[in-house]
Enzyme design. Structure first.
Site, short mmCIF file in Angstrom:
data_model
loop_
_atom_site.label_atom_id
_atom_site.label_comp_id
_atom_site.label_asym_id
_atom_site.label_seq_id
_atom_site.Cartn_x
_atom_site.Cartn_y
_atom_site.Cartn_z
N TYR A 166 7.56 -6.91 16.43
CA TYR A 166 7.61 -5.99 15.30
C TYR A 166 8.39 -4.72 15.67
CZ TYR A 166 6.02 -2.32 12.10
OH TYR A 166 5.96 -1.27 11.23
N SER B 188 4.87 -6.53 9.18
CA SER B 188 4.44 -5.42 10.05
C SER B 188 3.17 -5.68 10.86
CB SER B 188 4.23 -4.18 9.18
OG SER B 188 3.21 -4.42 8.23
N ASN C 285 8.66 -9.25 -2.98
CA ASN C 285 8.48 -10.70 -3.08
C ASN C 285 6.99 -11.09 -3.17
OD1 ASN C 285 7.48 -10.57 -0.44
ND2 ASN C 285 9.23 -11.61 0.47
N TYR D 68 0.81 -1.21 0.00
CA TYR D 68 0.00 0.00 0.00
C TYR D 68 0.86 1.27 0.00
CZ TYR D 68 -3.47 3.46 1.33
OH TYR D 68 -4.26 4.57 1.37
N PHE E 111 10.57 -0.19 2.35
CA PHE E 111 9.28 -0.53 2.95
C PHE E 111 9.11 -2.04 3.11
CE2 PHE E 111 7.84 3.43 0.53
CZ PHE E 111 7.74 4.23 1.66
N ALA E 112 10.14 -2.82 2.84
CA ALA E 112 10.03 -4.28 2.80
C ALA E 112 10.18 -4.87 4.20
CB ALA E 112 11.06 -4.86 1.86
#
Length: 164
Positions: free
Chosen positions: A143, A79, A34, A13, A75-76
């Site tokens: 996380y 989360s 991925n 997103y 951003f990988a």
């Protein structure tokens, strides 16, 4: 100005919306994802796409050798907080090992610019609202803990290899 930007997690997103905005601003975008939580349909048609995992150094090396990357946006990361508590090893492997491999490849290919997406979860239960950057960091889940470890990895790698 950075012209060619690699967005890791660019099929998610936030990554896909970032890609659309940067393309609108005239930047050339390369996306690596991925597709474990991202969606191929979210990738802008004007972006070049590589399907692979940041934990795979050969995959990253190939991108850095094939493309003239000026900067990386990271951003990988896994989360989902409740999942992170149930599957801590998956979160450490993906988030921390993935970032380690990324930084290793970046330093070897002399790529010195990165934007990292961290999280307020590094602060745990905040004592102040709004949270300030210098507030104590005390993650209350896996996380947040992995994101804090990633921040520390960026800090020390930046000092040793001039990554900004």
């Amino acid at each position: 100005m950075c012209k060619k930007i690699l967005i890791l997690g660019g099929a998610g997103y936030i990554g896909s919306h970032t890609a659309y905005q940067l393309i609108k601003e005239g930047r050339e975008i390369v996306i690596a994802d991925n597709l474990s939580t991202g969606h191929i349909e979210a990738i802008p048609k004007d972006a070049k796409f590589y399907n692979g995992d940041i934990r795979n150094k050969n995959f990253l090396d190939n991108i850095f050798e094939s493309e003239n990357i000026d900067a990386v946006i990271h951003f990988a990361a896994k989360s989902i907080v409740p999942e992170s508590i149930k599957k801590p090893l998956e979160y450490y492997e993906n988030n921390l090992i993935g970032t380690f491999v990324l930084l290793q490849s970046m330093t070897e290919h002399n790529i010195n610019n990165i934007v990292f997406s961290s999280t307020a979860a590094v602060f745990g239960e905040p004592k102040n609202i709004p949270i300030k950057e210098n507030d104590n960091k005390a993650p209350s889940n896996t996380y947040g803990e992995t994101k804090l470890a990633m921040e520390q990895l960026f800090k020390w790698t930046s000092m040793a290899h001039n990554i900004k």
